[in-house]
Design an enzyme around this catalytic site. Structure first.
Site, short mmCIF file in Angstrom:
data_model
loop_
_atom_site.label_atom_id
_atom_site.label_comp_id
_atom_site.label_asym_id
_atom_site.label_seq_id
_atom_site.Cartn_x
_atom_site.Cartn_y
_atom_site.Cartn_z
N LYS A 160 -3.55 38.14 13.47
CA LYS A 160 -4.11 37.23 12.45
C LYS A 160 -5.58 36.90 12.77
CE LYS A 160 -1.02 34.01 13.14
NZ LYS A 160 -0.26 34.66 14.24
N ARG B 120 -4.21 40.63 25.88
CA ARG B 120 -5.28 40.01 25.09
C ARG B 120 -6.31 39.30 25.98
NH1 ARG B 120 -3.96 35.86 20.38
NH2 ARG B 120 -2.72 34.81 21.99
N ARG C 240 2.73 26.69 8.91
CA ARG C 240 3.72 27.31 9.79
C ARG C 240 5.12 26.76 9.55
NH1 ARG C 240 0.06 28.92 14.18
NH2 ARG C 240 1.20 29.85 15.88
N ARG D 54 7.38 31.28 21.91
CA ARG D 54 6.57 31.23 20.68
C ARG D 54 7.18 32.14 19.61
NH1 ARG D 54 1.01 32.92 22.97
NH2 ARG D 54 0.37 33.03 20.80
N ARG E 203 -5.46 33.40 27.55
CA ARG E 203 -4.93 32.10 27.11
C ARG E 203 -3.75 31.67 27.96
NH1 ARG E 203 -4.53 32.31 20.61
NH2 ARG E 203 -2.51 31.40 21.08
P1 AP5 Z 1 -4.67 38.38 17.69
O1 AP5 Z 1 -5.54 38.74 16.55
O2 AP5 Z 1 -5.19 37.47 18.75
O3 AP5 Z 1 -3.24 37.86 17.15
P2 AP5 Z 1 -2.84 36.47 16.44
O4 AP5 Z 1 -1.84 36.81 15.39
O5 AP5 Z 1 -4.06 35.72 16.02
O6 AP5 Z 1 -2.12 35.79 17.67
P3 AP5 Z 1 -2.14 34.27 18.16
O7 AP5 Z 1 -1.46 34.31 19.51
O8 AP5 Z 1 -3.50 33.68 18.14
O9 AP5 Z 1 -1.26 33.61 17.13
P4 AP5 Z 1 -0.45 32.34 17.25
O10 AP5 Z 1 -0.08 32.16 15.85
O11 AP5 Z 1 0.68 32.34 18.21
O12 AP5 Z 1 -1.47 31.35 17.97
P5 AP5 Z 1 -2.26 30.09 17.45
O13 AP5 Z 1 -3.55 30.07 18.16
O14 AP5 Z 1 -2.26 30.04 15.96
O15 AP5 Z 1 -4.17 39.77 18.34
C1 AP5 Z 1 -3.34 39.77 19.50
C2 AP5 Z 1 -3.77 40.94 20.43
O16 AP5 Z 1 -3.46 42.18 19.79
C3 AP5 Z 1 -5.29 40.99 20.71
O17 AP5 Z 1 -5.47 41.41 22.04
C4 AP5 Z 1 -5.83 42.04 19.71
O18 AP5 Z 1 -6.99 42.71 20.21
C5 AP5 Z 1 -4.64 42.98 19.59
N1 AP5 Z 1 -4.51 43.59 18.26
C6 AP5 Z 1 -4.67 42.98 17.05
N2 AP5 Z 1 -4.40 43.83 16.03
C7 AP5 Z 1 -4.05 45.01 16.61
C8 AP5 Z 1 -3.64 46.28 16.10
N3 AP5 Z 1 -3.54 46.51 14.79
N4 AP5 Z 1 -3.34 47.26 16.98
C9 AP5 Z 1 -3.42 47.04 18.33
N5 AP5 Z 1 -3.80 45.86 18.88
C10 AP5 Z 1 -4.10 44.85 18.03
O19 AP5 Z 1 -1.36 28.90 17.94
C11 AP5 Z 1 -1.26 28.50 19.29
C12 AP5 Z 1 -0.41 27.25 19.41
O20 AP5 Z 1 -1.06 26.15 18.70
C13 AP5 Z 1 0.99 27.32 18.79
O21 AP5 Z 1 1.93 27.88 19.69
C14 AP5 Z 1 1.26 25.82 18.49
O22 AP5 Z 1 1.62 25.14 19.66
C15 AP5 Z 1 -0.09 25.33 18.04
N6 AP5 Z 1 -0.27 25.46 16.58
C16 AP5 Z 1 -1.19 26.24 15.95
N7 AP5 Z 1 -1.06 26.14 14.60
C17 AP5 Z 1 -0.03 25.27 14.39
C18 AP5 Z 1 0.59 24.79 13.21
N8 AP5 Z 1 0.19 25.18 11.99
N9 AP5 Z 1 1.62 23.93 13.34
C19 AP5 Z 1 2.02 23.53 14.56
N10 AP5 Z 1 1.50 23.96 15.73
C20 AP5 Z 1 0.47 24.84 15.64
#
Ligand code: AP5
Length: 215
Positions: A13, A127, A88, A171, A160
């Site tokens: 994402k 990552r 979410r 997660r 991270r």
């Molecule tokens: P990346 O692009 O970083 O993936 P992502 O989907 O953004 O992963 P996140 O871990 O950031 O998502 P998340 O939803 O768990 O975390 P968030 O920060 O929102 O890609 C991942 C890796 O793959 C990278 O190394 C990239 O280079 C590689 N890659 C990408 N595309 C590729 C491809 N096509 N092929 C090969 N490699 C590829 O949330 C963190 C925490 O915050 C949550 O756990 C929660 O505690 C809190 N939080 C955040 N939002 C909320 C909410 N709305 N409600 C409640 N709690 C929340």
């Protein structure tokens, strides 16, 4: 134009959000980045969110909704935004619809990046993120030119805290229980477009951009 990027942790994402936001000139609003910024600045919100994030659980809806509402109400989101990681839960999705209605807008399209769990674990394990500009790398699939250093600003890349294997598993479980219902939620509204997230970064971008242009 308000776009919601949906997908499990590690689906890509954040990677895709940077590309799409640039392409359409949209503000990228990532709830995870907002929490991490609060954590870095040691705000009350950051301190509250920290425990949930470290355990791989969702931060409570009321806190998350208030934070995103404040962000979306700023002038750089008046004509649209790209939402990454929010909503979410169904309660967050209902709240988003209300926020956008107040701004005279609505969700335009929901690209859902679908990736199986075993791929997610490998992606999150490799990552690396730039703490300065937020650019995301992968040691195998999307490496920086020099290992450990951001191509754009030369900052030292970091991993991270919540990318530890046991937290990643939690997660993914939380995503399946609490976020997957949104797939049906947006499908019923005719907004969901499923994209195969196992393809290369460029191919996934191409599919998402095509879906948004059609939507
Ligand atoms: P990346 O692009 O970083 O993936 P992502 O989907 O953004 O992963 P996140 O871990 O950031 O998502 P998340 O939803 O768990 O975390 P968030 O920060 O929102 O890609 C991942 C890796 O793959 C990278 O190394 C990239 O280079 C590689 N890659 C990408 N595309 C590729 C491809 N096509 N092929 C090969 N490699 C590829 O949330 C963190 C925490 O915050 C949550 O756990 C929660 O505690 C809190 N939080 C955040 N939002 C909320 C909410 N709305 N409600 C409640 N709690 C929340």
């Amino acid at each position: 134009m308000y776009i919601v990027l949906l997908g499990p942790p590690g689906a890509g994402k954040g990677t895709q959000a940077q590309i799409i936001a640039r392409e359409f000139g949209l503000t990228h609003v990532s709830s995870g980045d907002l929490f991490r910024e609060n954590l870095k600045n040691q705000t009350e919100l950051g301190k509250l969110a920290q425990g949930y994030m470290n355990r791989g659980e969702l931060v409570p809806d009321d806190v998350t909704i208030a934070m995103v509402k404040e962000r979306i109400s700023r002038s750089d989101c008046a004509n649209g935004a790209l939402l990454d990681g929010f909503p979410r839960t169904p309660a967050q999705a209902d709240a988003l619809a209300g926020m956008l209605a107040e701004l005279g807008g609505k969700v335009h399209c929901v690209p859902y990046i679908s990736v199986p769990a075993e791929v997610l674990i490998e992606r999150l394990g490799g990552r690396w993120t730039c703490p300065q500009c937020g650019r995301v790398y992968h040691e195998k699939y999307n490496p920086p030119r020099t290992a450990g250093v951001c191509d754009d600003d030369g900052a030292t890349l970091i991993q991270r805290d919540d990318d530890k294997a046991e937290t990643v598993e939690r997660r993914i479980r939380v995503y399946m229980e609490q976020t997957m219902p949104l797939i049906e939620y947006y499908r019923r509204q005719g907004l969901l477009v499923e994209v195969d997230g196992t393809k290369s970064i460029e191919e996934v971008s191409r599919d998402i951009l095509a879906a948004i242009r059609k939507g």
